[in-house]
Scaffold this motif. Structure first.
Motif, PDB file in Angstrom:
ATOM      1  N   THR A  12      64.951  22.094  49.311  1.00  0.00           N
ATOM      2  CA  THR A  12      64.501  21.317  50.465  1.00  0.00           C
ATOM      3  C   THR A  12      65.306  21.636  51.720  1.00  0.00           C
ATOM      4  OG1 THR A  12      64.078  19.522  48.890  1.00  0.00           O
ATOM      5  CG2 THR A  12      63.948  18.972  51.234  1.00  0.00           C
ATOM      6  N   PHE A  13      66.624  21.795  51.556  1.00  0.00           N
ATOM      7  CA  PHE A  13      67.504  21.810  52.729  1.00  0.00           C
ATOM      8  C   PHE A  13      67.594  23.142  53.483  1.00  0.00           C
ATOM      9  CE2 PHE A  13      68.917  18.020  50.496  1.00  0.00           C
ATOM     10  CZ  PHE A  13      68.964  17.121  51.537  1.00  0.00           C
ATOM     11  N   LEU A  16      65.136  23.331  56.331  1.00  0.00           N
ATOM     12  CA  LEU A  16      65.428  22.279  57.314  1.00  0.00           C
ATOM     13  C   LEU A  16      66.622  22.660  58.175  1.00  0.00           C
ATOM     14  CD1 LEU A  16      65.020  19.059  55.148  1.00  0.00           C
ATOM     15  CD2 LEU A  16      63.596  19.721  57.074  1.00  0.00           C
ATOM     16  N   LEU A  17      67.693  23.139  57.512  1.00  0.00           N
ATOM     17  CA  LEU A  17      68.912  23.499  58.236  1.00  0.00           C
ATOM     18  C   LEU A  17      68.699  24.709  59.138  1.00  0.00           C
ATOM     19  CD1 LEU A  17      71.456  23.006  55.327  1.00  0.00           C
ATOM     20  CD2 LEU A  17      71.500  21.758  57.494  1.00  0.00           C
ATOM     21  N   SER A  20      67.119  23.432  62.383  1.00  0.00           N
ATOM     22  CA  SER A  20      67.603  22.174  62.960  1.00  0.00           C
ATOM     23  C   SER A  20      68.559  22.416  64.121  1.00  0.00           C
ATOM     24  CB  SER A  20      68.319  21.347  61.894  1.00  0.00           C
ATOM     25  OG  SER A  20      67.410  20.882  60.932  1.00  0.00           O
ATOM     26  N   THR A  27      73.589  15.550  60.182  1.00  0.00           N
ATOM     27  CA  THR A  27      73.022  14.516  59.315  1.00  0.00           C
ATOM     28  C   THR A  27      72.524  15.126  58.009  1.00  0.00           C
ATOM     29  OG1 THR A  27      72.328  13.331  61.298  1.00  0.00           O
ATOM     30  CG2 THR A  27      71.344  12.634  59.223  1.00  0.00           C
ATOM     31  N   LEU A  28      71.868  16.266  58.117  1.00  0.00           N
ATOM     32  CA  LEU A  28      71.392  16.968  56.919  1.00  0.00           C
ATOM     33  C   LEU A  28      72.564  17.451  56.069  1.00  0.00           C
ATOM     34  CD1 LEU A  28      68.498  19.015  58.556  1.00  0.00           C
ATOM     35  CD2 LEU A  28      68.232  17.125  56.945  1.00  0.00           C
ATOM     36  N   HIS A  29      73.633  17.868  56.738  1.00  0.00           N
ATOM     37  CA  HIS A  29      74.857  18.255  56.025  1.00  0.00           C
ATOM     38  C   HIS A  29      75.355  17.078  55.182  1.00  0.00           C
ATOM     39  CE1 HIS A  29      79.294  19.863  56.421  1.00  0.00           C
ATOM     40  NE2 HIS A  29      78.895  19.745  55.165  1.00  0.00           N
ATOM     41  N   GLN A  31      73.595  14.688  54.008  1.00  0.00           N
ATOM     42  CA  GLN A  31      72.646  14.499  52.894  1.00  0.00           C
ATOM     43  C   GLN A  31      72.951  15.457  51.731  1.00  0.00           C
ATOM     44  OE1 GLN A  31      69.736  12.690  52.199  1.00  0.00           O
ATOM     45  NE2 GLN A  31      69.948  11.302  53.950  1.00  0.00           N
ATOM     46  N   THR A  32      73.251  16.703  52.066  1.00  0.00           N
ATOM     47  CA  THR A  32      73.553  17.669  50.993  1.00  0.00           C
ATOM     48  C   THR A  32      74.832  17.279  50.255  1.00  0.00           C
ATOM     49  OG1 THR A  32      74.808  19.131  52.484  1.00  0.00           O
ATOM     50  CG2 THR A  32      72.441  19.556  52.261  1.00  0.00           C
TER      51      THR A  32
END
Length: 391
Positions: A12-13, A16-17, A20, A27-29, A31-32
């Protein structure tokens, strides 16, 4: 996805990364990290790339240092982060500590030196690569990207050493069947063109199977820079016949050919066609070429009119071309009229003030020359000291 309680995973990431911007990327960081996915090499490399392209080298370094296991993929990504942010000392230190290196590792450092303007170091590091046991033992083989990087560095240096190095790379490509693709072929044409070896450049162009716009640009520019202006314009017409659409760089090359070949009508027609036929908005370089074209031919008033109607203030290159033409053709008053208005807004153009002053002094207009020198002093402009160099 989160609202529907579908848990994201390692697939998923990365996409996205990759696309981004900050602060969403941070924020995604988080989440991981929260989901225990930071050991995935694809997530790590995209995170490092995210922080590197945003000039956040400390963040990238921290991500790298906190990895439970450091593999070659993460090391290569960190090498790229150091290179993008100008820390080549750290890049080389990391490279030397790596237990295993692949062609991407070597190429990243070669390209890193070039990205930071240290072309000599780029060539030397490539030389180190070719004599290293990684290459000698066949564990690593330079690829198209490696060759294109070092050829680009050679093209940015003057002298026989750079040309000899480029010829050696060319020989390596031929003998080891490295694909003469668009990047290597274009880099070779650019190198040979800058060094004045036009027969070599034309031979490379002729044998290339695939030619992109950048390849044609390199060939047109090489011809324009080596006294073959008419052939450069013919090449431009051939490019269009092959169905390729010229870009802004193409027009810089053909306008330069027109200026050097004194093809006034053709140059003005090409400049007009940029927007009308190809929807390319002219930038400062294009205006500089047109001013140079008109100035060389003595059409000073027409050049002045273009400067007056430019959609932005002329920079040092445009003013320099215009003032140089005014000096050659004795149009000092017109040069002063155009330039002084602009220089009041752009006082950093020390060279143009000095040139205007020198033009007046040559015509024994001592009061005008003195006034300009006084303006330089009052504006607090520091003249860059001249120096001599023997190469």
């Amino acid at each position: 996805m989160l609202a529907n309680q579908a848990p994201p995973n390692s697939y998923t990431f990365p996409p996205l990364l990759k696309y981004s911007l900050l602060p969403l990327g941070s924020t995604l960081h988080s989440q991981t990290l929260k989901r225990g996915l930071l050991s995935d090499p694809f997530i790590v490399t995209t995170l490092l790339a995210l922080y590197a392209r945003n000039n956040l080298l400390p963040h990238a370094r921290r991500v790298f240092e906190e990895l439970p296991m450091v593999g070659i993929v993460a090391c290569n990504a960190m090498l790229n982060a150091f290179s993008m942010n100008g820390d080549m000392e750290a890049a080389v230190s990391l490279f030397e500590l790596m237990p295993q290196r692949d062609v991407i590792s070597w190429t990243t450092v070669v390209n890193g030196f070039a990205l930071n303007g240290n072309f000599g170091a780029s060539i030397r590091f490539f030389g180190k690569m070719m004599s290293h046991e990684d290459v000698v033992d066949g564990l690593v083989k330079p690829n198209e990207a490696t060759c294109a990087c070092v050829l680009s560095s050679c093209a940015n240096l003057d002298g026989k050493v750079a040309l000899d190095c480029g010829k050696q790379v060319h020989g390596y490509v031929l003998m080891n069947e490295v694909r003469l693709g668009v990047f290597v072929g274009t880099s070779l044409i650019n190198l040979y063109g800058k060094m004045g070896c036009m027969s070599n450049a034309e031979n490379v162009f002729r044998v290339m199977v695939v030619r992109e716009v950048c390849t044609w640009n390199a060939m047109i520019s090489s011809l324009a820079s080596n006294g073959r202006e008419k052939k450069a314009l013919d090449m431009f017409e051939q490019m269009k016949l092959h169905g390729l659409k010229p870009n802004g760089i193409t027009f810089v090359a053909v306008l330069t050919a027109c200026a050097r070949g004194n093809f006034i009508w053709e140059g003005l027609e090409l400049f007009r066609s940029m927007w009308h036929d190809f929807r390319i908005e002219p930038i400062m370089k294009h205006y500089g070429c047109v001013i140079d074209l008109l100035g060389r031919a003595g059409h000073i008033e027409e050049a002045a009119e273009i400067i007056r109607n430019m959609p932005f203030q002329p920079d040092a290159s445009v003013l320099g071309a215009f003032l140089g033409a005014c000096r050659i053709h004795g149009a000092i008053e017109l040069g002063e009229e155009i330039s002084k208005n602009v220089l009041k807004l752009q006082t950093q153009h020390c060279g143009q003030y000095v040139l205007l002053s020198s033009m007046n002094a040559e015509k024994e207009r001592w009061d005008h020359a003195a006034d300009l020198r006084r303006e330089i002093m009052e504006a607090g402009i520091q003249k860059i000291p001249a120096y001599s160099m023997v190469h």
